[in-house]
Design a protein around this motif. Sequence first.
Motif, PDB file in Angstrom:
ATOM      1  N   LEU A 188     -88.485  36.475  71.842  1.00 19.23           N
ATOM      2  CA  LEU A 188     -87.966  36.095  73.177  1.00 19.23           C
ATOM      3  C   LEU A 188     -87.976  34.460  73.170  1.00 19.23           C
ATOM      4  O   LEU A 188     -87.195  33.628  73.682  1.00 19.23           O
ATOM      5  N   ILE A 189     -89.086  33.773  72.582  1.00 14.87           N
ATOM      6  CA  ILE A 189     -89.145  32.337  72.743  1.00 14.87           C
ATOM      7  C   ILE A 189     -87.756  31.677  71.701  1.00 14.87           C
ATOM      8  O   ILE A 189     -87.053  30.983  72.309  1.00 14.87           O
ATOM      9  N   GLY A 190     -87.485  32.306  70.425  1.00 15.17           N
ATOM     10  CA  GLY A 190     -86.204  31.888  70.037  1.00 15.17           C
ATOM     11  C   GLY A 190     -85.067  32.047  70.695  1.00 15.17           C
ATOM     12  O   GLY A 190     -84.193  31.405  70.708  1.00 15.17           O
ATOM     13  N   THR A 191     -84.819  33.394  71.429  1.00 14.35           N
ATOM     14  CA  THR A 191     -83.833  33.491  72.184  1.00 14.35           C
ATOM     15  C   THR A 191     -83.746  32.706  73.139  1.00 14.35           C
ATOM     16  O   THR A 191     -82.610  32.310  73.676  1.00 14.35           O
ATOM     17  N   VAL A 192     -84.785  32.295  74.108  1.00 17.67           N
ATOM     18  CA  VAL A 192     -84.816  31.631  75.185  1.00 17.67           C
ATOM     19  C   VAL A 192     -84.146  30.210  74.818  1.00 17.67           C
ATOM     20  O   VAL A 192     -83.572  29.422  75.491  1.00 17.67           O
ATOM     21  N   LEU A 193     -84.711  29.618  73.624  1.00 15.19           N
ATOM     22  CA  LEU A 193     -84.383  28.191  73.232  1.00 15.19           C
ATOM     23  C   LEU A 193     -83.125  28.197  72.707  1.00 15.19           C
ATOM     24  O   LEU A 193     -82.242  27.205  72.835  1.00 15.19           O
ATOM     25  N   THR A 194     -82.501  29.250  72.046  1.00 18.79           N
ATOM     26  CA  THR A 194     -80.875  29.238  71.789  1.00 18.79           C
ATOM     27  C   THR A 194     -80.274  29.353  72.980  1.00 18.79           C
ATOM     28  O   THR A 194     -79.391  28.522  72.982  1.00 18.79           O
ATOM     29  N   LEU A 195     -80.631  29.911  73.913  1.00 17.23           N
ATOM     30  CA  LEU A 195     -79.911  30.061  75.195  1.00 17.23           C
ATOM     31  C   LEU A 195     -79.777  28.611  75.923  1.00 17.23           C
ATOM     32  O   LEU A 195     -78.795  28.460  76.286  1.00 17.23           O
ATOM     33  N   LEU A 196     -80.995  28.262  76.060  1.00 20.68           N
ATOM     34  CA  LEU A 196     -81.195  26.764  76.658  1.00 20.68           C
ATOM     35  C   LEU A 196     -80.228  25.507  75.837  1.00 20.68           C
ATOM     36  O   LEU A 196     -79.803  24.883  76.681  1.00 20.68           O
ATOM     37  N   GLY A 197     -80.228  25.813  74.516  1.00 21.51           N
ATOM     38  CA  GLY A 197     -79.315  24.953  73.830  1.00 21.51           C
ATOM     39  C   GLY A 197     -77.697  25.125  74.073  1.00 21.51           C
ATOM     40  O   GLY A 197     -77.048  24.133  74.249  1.00 21.51           O
ATOM     41  N   THR A 198     -77.470  26.392  74.464  1.00 22.75           N
ATOM     42  CA  THR A 198     -76.009  26.633  74.707  1.00 22.75           C
ATOM     43  C   THR A 198     -75.875  26.272  76.260  1.00 22.75           C
ATOM     44  O   THR A 198     -74.711  25.621  76.436  1.00 22.75           O
ATOM     45  N   VAL A 199     -76.834  26.400  77.096  1.00 19.88           N
ATOM     46  CA  VAL A 199     -76.666  26.046  78.232  1.00 19.88           C
ATOM     47  C   VAL A 199     -76.468  24.464  78.411  1.00 19.88           C
ATOM     48  O   VAL A 199     -75.561  23.984  79.130  1.00 19.88           O
ATOM     49  N   GLY A 200     -77.331  23.687  77.651  1.00 14.89           N
ATOM     50  CA  GLY A 200     -77.387  22.246  77.603  1.00 14.89           C
ATOM     51  C   GLY A 200     -76.015  21.738  77.201  1.00 14.89           C
ATOM     52  O   GLY A 200     -75.442  20.941  77.386  1.00 14.89           O
ATOM     53  N   LEU A 201     -75.182  22.613  75.868  1.00 18.44           N
ATOM     54  CA  LEU A 201     -73.987  22.319  75.724  1.00 18.44           C
ATOM     55  C   LEU A 201     -73.129  22.343  76.505  1.00 18.44           C
ATOM     56  O   LEU A 201     -72.033  21.485  76.627  1.00 18.44           O
ATOM     57  N   LEU A 202     -73.169  23.342  77.281  1.00 19.63           N
ATOM     58  CA  LEU A 202     -71.949  23.627  78.560  1.00 19.63           C
ATOM     59  C   LEU A 202     -72.271  22.435  79.540  1.00 19.63           C
ATOM     60  O   LEU A 202     -71.263  22.151  80.344  1.00 19.63           O
ATOM     61  N   ARG A 203     -73.438  22.258  80.051  1.00 18.95           N
ATOM     62  CA  ARG A 203     -73.751  21.604  81.209  1.00 18.95           C
ATOM     63  C   ARG A 203     -73.747  19.953  81.160  1.00 18.95           C
ATOM     64  O   ARG A 203     -73.480  19.365  82.271  1.00 18.95           O
ATOM     65  N   LEU A 204     -74.107  19.656  80.029  1.00 20.92           N
ATOM     66  CA  LEU A 204     -74.189  18.069  79.748  1.00 20.92           C
ATOM     67  C   LEU A 204     -72.765  17.388  79.952  1.00 20.92           C
ATOM     68  O   LEU A 204     -72.000  18.083  79.447  1.00 20.92           O
ATOM     69  N   GLY A 205     -72.649  16.142  80.280  1.00 26.21           N
ATOM     70  CA  GLY A 205     -71.495  15.485  80.646  1.00 26.21           C
ATOM     71  C   GLY A 205     -70.910  14.849  79.523  1.00 26.21           C
ATOM     72  O   GLY A 205     -69.681  15.443  79.037  1.00 26.21           O
ATOM     73  N   SER A 206     -71.339  14.058  78.624  1.00 28.27           N
ATOM     74  CA  SER A 206     -70.689  13.241  77.587  1.00 28.27           C
ATOM     75  C   SER A 206     -70.919  14.043  76.402  1.00 28.27           C
ATOM     76  O   SER A 206     -71.816  14.679  76.058  1.00 28.27           O
ATOM     77  N   PHE A 207     -69.916  13.748  75.409  1.00 28.51           N
ATOM     78  CA  PHE A 207     -70.154  14.082  73.852  1.00 28.51           C
ATOM     79  C   PHE A 207     -71.536  13.830  73.440  1.00 28.51           C
ATOM     80  O   PHE A 207     -72.201  14.840  72.904  1.00 28.51           O
ATOM     81  N   TYR A 208     -71.900  12.657  73.611  1.00 27.52           N
ATOM     82  CA  TYR A 208     -73.274  12.100  73.231  1.00 27.52           C
ATOM     83  C   TYR A 208     -74.559  12.788  73.733  1.00 27.52           C
ATOM     84  O   TYR A 208     -75.298  13.112  72.940  1.00 27.52           O
ATOM     85  N   GLU A 209     -74.400  13.238  74.862  1.00 25.76           N
ATOM     86  CA  GLU A 209     -75.436  14.025  75.451  1.00 25.76           C
ATOM     87  C   GLU A 209     -75.351  15.503  75.082  1.00 25.76           C
ATOM     88  O   GLU A 209     -76.464  16.162  74.885  1.00 25.76           O
ATOM     89  N   ARG A 210     -74.135  16.001  74.591  1.00 25.84           N
ATOM     90  CA  ARG A 210     -73.946  17.393  74.530  1.00 25.84           C
ATOM     91  C   ARG A 210     -74.736  17.572  72.868  1.00 25.84           C
ATOM     92  O   ARG A 210     -74.647  18.610  72.358  1.00 25.84           O
ATOM     93  N   LEU A 211     -74.636  16.677  72.160  1.00 26.34           N
ATOM     94  CA  LEU A 211     -75.361  16.589  70.649  1.00 26.34           C
ATOM     95  C   LEU A 211     -76.794  17.125  70.696  1.00 26.34           C
ATOM     96  O   LEU A 211     -77.234  17.891  69.969  1.00 26.34           O
ATOM     97  N   HIS A 212     -77.471  16.440  71.651  1.00 27.83           N
ATOM     98  CA  HIS A 212     -79.037  16.885  71.447  1.00 27.83           C
ATOM     99  C   HIS A 212     -79.290  18.455  71.772  1.00 27.83           C
ATOM    100  O   HIS A 212     -80.076  18.876  70.971  1.00 27.83           O
ATOM    101  N   ALA A 213     -78.931  18.980  72.880  1.00 25.92           N
ATOM    102  CA  ALA A 213     -79.449  20.350  73.183  1.00 25.92           C
ATOM    103  C   ALA A 213     -78.825  21.711  72.063  1.00 25.92           C
ATOM    104  O   ALA A 213     -79.850  22.169  71.706  1.00 25.92           O
ATOM    105  N   PRO A 214     -77.797  21.519  71.534  1.00 30.50           N
ATOM    106  CA  PRO A 214     -77.604  22.406  70.511  1.00 30.50           C
ATOM    107  C   PRO A 214     -78.311  22.294  69.240  1.00 30.50           C
ATOM    108  O   PRO A 214     -78.795  23.373  68.561  1.00 30.50           O
ATOM    109  N   THR A 215     -78.734  20.957  69.213  1.00 32.81           N
ATOM    110  CA  THR A 215     -79.514  20.962  67.704  1.00 32.81           C
ATOM    111  C   THR A 215     -80.951  21.470  67.855  1.00 32.81           C
ATOM    112  O   THR A 215     -81.330  22.184  67.164  1.00 32.81           O
ATOM    113  N   LEU A 216     -81.644  21.282  69.108  1.00 28.17           N
ATOM    114  CA  LEU A 216     -82.974  21.719  69.158  1.00 28.17           C
ATOM    115  C   LEU A 216     -82.798  23.554  69.656  1.00 28.17           C
ATOM    116  O   LEU A 216     -83.589  23.970  68.992  1.00 28.17           O
ATOM    117  N   GLY A 217     -81.689  23.817  70.084  1.00 30.29           N
ATOM    118  CA  GLY A 217     -81.581  25.289  70.421  1.00 30.29           C
ATOM    119  C   GLY A 217     -81.270  26.015  69.154  1.00 30.29           C
ATOM    120  O   GLY A 217     -81.802  26.954  68.917  1.00 30.29           O
TER     121      GLY A 217
END
Length: 125
Positions: free
Chosen positions: A20-49
């Motif tokens: 469950l924790i792994g799934t939630v973190l992966t989902l948050l990384g995906t949401v961060g990839l979709l929601r963050l504005g610039s390319f540079y901001e989008r790099l961080h969320a998927p890495t952690l996810g």
Amino acid sequence: MNHLDQIHPAIAVVIAAFVLIGTVLTLLGTVGLLRLGSFYERLHAPTLGVSWGTAGILIGSVLMYSTLGSRPVIHELFLGIMMMVTAPVTLMVLGRAALHRDRAEGRPPAGSDAPGHPLKRGTER
């Protein structure tokens, strides 16, 4: 009868928590990839996810198959190590390539919108 009936309920709760924790973190990384504005901001969320999400899911999987097989299952740890190493390195290389492209085109890099910054448009010397 199901092979999952052989797992002790306490261990099943721990396995479910890791998955469950792994799934939630992966989902948050995906949401961060979709929601963050610039390319540079989008790099961080998927890495952690990808890194921590994969780690949680793989730990749950290792626990389950080690419990069912009555022997340690470690070949999945190789998958986890490769994901933890390759995902951040790949995104770091993408970030550096984007920074190089921005500098070559004369665009200010991320975080350089301060007045008087040498690469800010209109303030070149």
